[in-house]
Structure formats: structure tokens, C-alpha cells
Design an enzyme around this catalytic site. Structure first.
Site, PDB file in Angstrom:
ATOM      1  N   TYR A  78      -2.162  -1.850  10.221  1.00 16.69           N
ATOM      2  CA  TYR A  78      -2.193  -1.980   8.752  1.00 16.69           C
ATOM      3  C   TYR A  78      -0.924  -1.391   8.149  1.00 16.69           C
ATOM      4  O   TYR A  78      -0.273  -2.022   7.313  1.00 16.69           O
ATOM      5  CB  TYR A  78      -3.432  -1.236   8.225  1.00 16.69           C
ATOM      6  CG  TYR A  78      -3.613  -1.262   6.728  1.00 16.69           C
ATOM      7  CD1 TYR A  78      -4.278  -2.320   6.105  1.00 16.69           C
ATOM      8  CD2 TYR A  78      -3.160  -0.212   5.922  1.00 16.69           C
ATOM      9  CE1 TYR A  78      -4.456  -2.339   4.729  1.00 16.69           C
ATOM     10  CE2 TYR A  78      -3.335  -0.226   4.549  1.00 16.69           C
ATOM     11  CZ  TYR A  78      -3.998  -1.298   3.957  1.00 16.69           C
ATOM     12  OH  TYR A  78      -4.172  -1.304   2.590  1.00 16.69           O
ATOM     13  N   SER A  82       0.877  -1.186   0.000  1.00 16.78           N
ATOM     14  CA  SER A  82       0.000   0.000   0.000  1.00 16.78           C
ATOM     15  C   SER A  82       0.903   1.221   0.000  1.00 16.78           C
ATOM     16  O   SER A  82       2.072   1.133   0.421  1.00 16.78           O
ATOM     17  CB  SER A  82      -0.846   0.016   1.277  1.00 16.78           C
ATOM     18  OG  SER A  82      -1.468   1.276   1.455  1.00 16.78           O
TER      19      SER A  82
HETATM   20  N1  NAD Z   1      -8.743  -0.217  -1.915  1.00 18.52           N
HETATM   21  C1  NAD Z   1      -7.747   0.510  -1.442  1.00 18.52           C
HETATM   22  O1  NAD Z   1      -7.857   1.725  -1.267  1.00 18.52           O
HETATM   23  C2  NAD Z   1      -6.414  -0.126  -1.142  1.00 18.52           C
HETATM   24  C3  NAD Z   1      -5.304   0.710  -0.937  1.00 18.52           C
HETATM   25  C4  NAD Z   1      -4.054   0.132  -0.668  1.00 18.52           C
HETATM   26  C5  NAD Z   1      -3.940  -1.248  -0.589  1.00 18.52           C
HETATM   27  N2  NAD Z   1      -5.033  -2.016  -0.781  1.00 18.52           N
HETATM   28  C6  NAD Z   1      -4.853  -3.456  -0.664  1.00 18.52           C
HETATM   29  O2  NAD Z   1      -5.341  -4.103  -1.822  1.00 18.52           O
HETATM   30  C7  NAD Z   1      -5.666  -5.461  -1.506  1.00 18.52           C
HETATM   31  C8  NAD Z   1      -7.009  -5.774  -2.107  1.00 18.52           C
HETATM   32  O3  NAD Z   1      -7.990  -4.974  -1.466  1.00 18.52           O
HETATM   33  P1  NAD Z   1      -9.288  -4.412  -2.211  1.00 18.52           P
HETATM   34  O4  NAD Z   1      -9.250  -2.944  -2.104  1.00 18.52           O
HETATM   35  O5  NAD Z   1      -9.468  -5.058  -3.527  1.00 18.52           O
HETATM   36  O6  NAD Z   1     -10.394  -4.892  -1.140  1.00 18.52           O
HETATM   37  P2  NAD Z   1     -11.581  -5.960  -1.216  1.00 18.52           P
HETATM   38  O7  NAD Z   1     -12.137  -6.002   0.147  1.00 18.52           O
HETATM   39  O8  NAD Z   1     -12.492  -5.633  -2.363  1.00 18.52           O
HETATM   40  O9  NAD Z   1     -10.828  -7.344  -1.560  1.00 18.52           O
HETATM   41  C9  NAD Z   1     -10.086  -8.062  -0.611  1.00 18.52           C
HETATM   42  C10 NAD Z   1     -10.465  -9.524  -0.707  1.00 18.52           C
HETATM   43  O10 NAD Z   1      -9.601 -10.264   0.166  1.00 18.52           O
HETATM   44  C11 NAD Z   1     -10.371 -11.283   0.784  1.00 18.52           C
HETATM   45  N3  NAD Z   1      -9.723 -11.664   2.037  1.00 18.52           N
HETATM   46  C12 NAD Z   1      -9.612 -10.933   3.178  1.00 18.52           C
HETATM   47  N4  NAD Z   1      -8.978 -11.633   4.125  1.00 18.52           N
HETATM   48  C13 NAD Z   1      -8.686 -12.849   3.583  1.00 18.52           C
HETATM   49  C14 NAD Z   1      -8.046 -14.006   4.070  1.00 18.52           C
HETATM   50  N5  NAD Z   1      -7.595 -14.072   5.340  1.00 18.52           N
HETATM   51  N6  NAD Z   1      -7.910 -15.075   3.247  1.00 18.52           N
HETATM   52  C15 NAD Z   1      -8.387 -15.033   1.982  1.00 18.52           C
HETATM   53  N7  NAD Z   1      -9.012 -13.956   1.465  1.00 18.52           N
HETATM   54  C16 NAD Z   1      -9.168 -12.872   2.259  1.00 18.52           C
HETATM   55  C17 NAD Z   1     -11.725 -10.645   1.009  1.00 18.52           C
HETATM   56  O11 NAD Z   1     -12.741 -11.636   1.187  1.00 18.52           O
HETATM   57  C18 NAD Z   1     -11.900  -9.813  -0.251  1.00 18.52           C
HETATM   58  O12 NAD Z   1     -12.603 -10.532  -1.264  1.00 18.52           O
HETATM   59  C19 NAD Z   1      -5.564  -5.556   0.016  1.00 18.52           C
HETATM   60  O13 NAD Z   1      -4.329  -6.149   0.369  1.00 18.52           O
HETATM   61  C20 NAD Z   1      -5.597  -4.110   0.469  1.00 18.52           C
HETATM   62  O14 NAD Z   1      -4.943  -3.901   1.702  1.00 18.52           O
HETATM   63  C21 NAD Z   1      -6.257  -1.510  -1.064  1.00 18.52           C
END
Ligand code: NAD
Length: 245
Positions: free
Chosen positions: A155, A142
């Protein structure tokens, strides 16, 4: 021919957001995908959708914090498709809470998914790639792995850990043809961001909007494919300018 023609890609967090957008782009580039997620309903529905569009896809329900379940992901991938070329190590959770009110169990849960889980998936991926002669791993960190923010200590610490885990694994396996890089997204419009926060997060971003999952997927495709064949240990920030401030 697609950039990932004939490649097999495991995508954790593949049922939603950045993972799902990446799965769509990967199959459009010729990859076979293994969607891994805790959310069985969304994962199965997405698997069906991809198959209905003639893609080769399977869904595996797994919790990335469980060693046994992570091992089962790779076992099922080999059974279904015979190899693993790419791992998008992307599942994660967020939590916003003042640090002095954060229970230790809540700290542990965040670090467990966002750092330990990333290690477990990477370790299993490396074990397979050592057997097959190489591969490409892309971890999701991130922009908050580079900079701090109030209320997200666990986080942010975990995501900073992912950036240095990426460098360390990249160095350890560079000679074995295993590349390891990270994606550092800014604020992206996915279900992880509460609806009520979207406007303020957009206003904090120099480009004055949230990013789209499809914009992350293109950066992941670059790192996963041979387009980045001389790149390893890098963390690519795609954040609308946030960390340039
Ligand atoms: N959306 C943002 O602003 C943002 C910013 C920086 C980083 N991220 C990172 O991007 C990645 C994806 O997030 P996103 O934004 O697509 O969110 P999202 O919630 O749409 O997708 C995350 C997915 O991970 C799955 N998940 C969570 N814990 C799990 C586990 N223990 N085992 C298996 N699956 C699990 C959830 O069920 C979900 O489907 C994450 O690592 C998040 O930290 C997101």
C-alpha cells in the site's frame, strides 16, 4: 452560484467513504457526478439518493484495474453528460500484513488497484481532457505515500507511486490546461478502517481523533475547482498533524 456549476465530475470509489462525501459536496456546488465503484448495491442506492435530492448523477459499475471497464466509464460519462471536467481518482484498497508473509499475488493485487488503476483512470481522463481543452484530476494518495509504516509495504509503495505519478502527469500536461494534484489523507473514519483499529489510530494522530470524509471532500473541492487554478503537481496532506511528527 456553486463553485462547480455546470461541471461534470467522475468520482471513483464514489459509493463509500471519501468518494461519497466528495460526491455530496460536488453536487451541492452544482456539479453533475458519475459515481464509479465495484460495489453495485451501494453505488445504485447512492445514485438514487442523490437523484431524489434533485442532483444529476449516474452510477457506473467498473473495476479500475480493467482497461476496458475504465474506457467504458468515460464512454458512459460522455453519453450521459457530454464532457468530463473533473476526475476524482480515488478508489483504493488497504492491506495490513507483515511483508515476509505477503504472497506475491497479494502484493500485486494491492499495487494493481492502488497504483495501476489510478494510472488507467488518469490516462483515460487525460485522453478526454485533451479533446475538450483541459480539466482537473485529483488522485487519492495517502500520508503513507510520504512516510513508511510497518505491515503495509505494498500500500505504501503504491501511494508513494501515486504522488510521483501526480507530479509526472502534471508536468506532462501543464501546457494543455490539465491540472493534476493529489490528496494525502491521514486516518479517516471510513469503512476501509476496521472498527477495532479506530481508537489506536486516533491516539497516533496529534489531533487525537480520526478525520472525517467531509474534511477530505473540502480539500478535494479546492483542488478540483478554479480556487486552485495555479496549482498542479502538488499533493495536499490532510492528516491531523501525523506527518508533521
Ligand atoms: N480512510 C483512510 O484512513 C484513508 C487514508 C489514506 C488514504 N485513503 C484512501 O482514500 C481512498 C478512499 O478510501 P475510503 O477511506 O473512502 O475507503 P472506502 O472503502 O469507504 O471506499 C473505497 C471505495 O473504493 C471502491 N473500490 C475498491 N477497489 C475498487 C476497484 N478496483 N474498482 C472500483 N472501485 C473500487 C470500494 O468498493 C469502495 O466503495 C482510497 O484510495 C484509500 O486508500 C484512505
Amino acid at each position: 452560484m456553486g463553485k462547480l456549476q455546470g461541471k461534470v465530475a467522475v468520482i471513483t470509489g464514489g459509493a463509500s467513504g471519501i468518494g461519497a462525501a466528495t460526491a455530496r459536496l460536488f453536487v451541492s456546488e452544482g456539479a453533475k457526478v458519475v459515481l464509479v465503484d465495484l460495489n453495485e448495491e451501494k453505488g445504485k442506492a447512492f445514485e438514487e439518493e442523490l437523484k431524489a435530492n434533485n442532483a444529476e448523477a449516474i452510477f457506473v459499475k467498473a473495476n479500475i484495474t480493467s482497461e476496458e471497464e475504465v474506457q467504458a466509464i468515460f464512454k458512459q460519462t460522455i453519453e450521459a453528460f457530454g464532457k468530463v471536467d473533473i476526475v476524482f481518482n480515488n478508489a483504493g484498497i488497504g492491506r495490513v500484513q507483515p511483508s515476509h508473509t505477503l504472497e506475491y499475488a497479494e502484493w500485486r493485487n494491492t499495487v494493481n488497484v492502488d497504483l495501476d488503476g489510478v494510472f488507467l483512470v488518469a490516462r483515460e481522463a487525460i485522453r478526454e481532457m485533451l479533446k475538450s481543452g483541459g480539466g482537473s484530476i485529483v488522485n487519492t494518495a495517502s500520508m503513507y505515500g510520504w512516510v513508511g509504516s510497518p505491515g503495509s509495504a505494498a500500500y505504501n509503495a503504491a501511494k508513494g507511486g501515486v504522488i510521483n505519478l501526480t507530479r509526472s502527469l502534471a508536468l506532462e500536461y501543464a501546457e494543455q490546461n490539465i491540472r493534476v494534484n493529489s490528496l494525502c489523507p491521514g486516518f479517516i473514519d471510513t469503512p476501509i478502517i476496521p472498527e477495532e483499529s479506530k481508537q489506536i489510530l486516533a491516539s497516533m494522530t496529534p489531533m487525537k481523533r480520526l478525520g472525517h470524509s467531509e474534511e477530505m471532500a473540502k480539500a478535494v473541492l479546492f483542488m478540483a475547482s478554479d480556487d486552485s487554478s495555479f496549482m498542479t503537481g502538488n499533493s495536499l496532506t490532510v492528516d491531523g498533524g501525523y506527518t508533521a511528527q
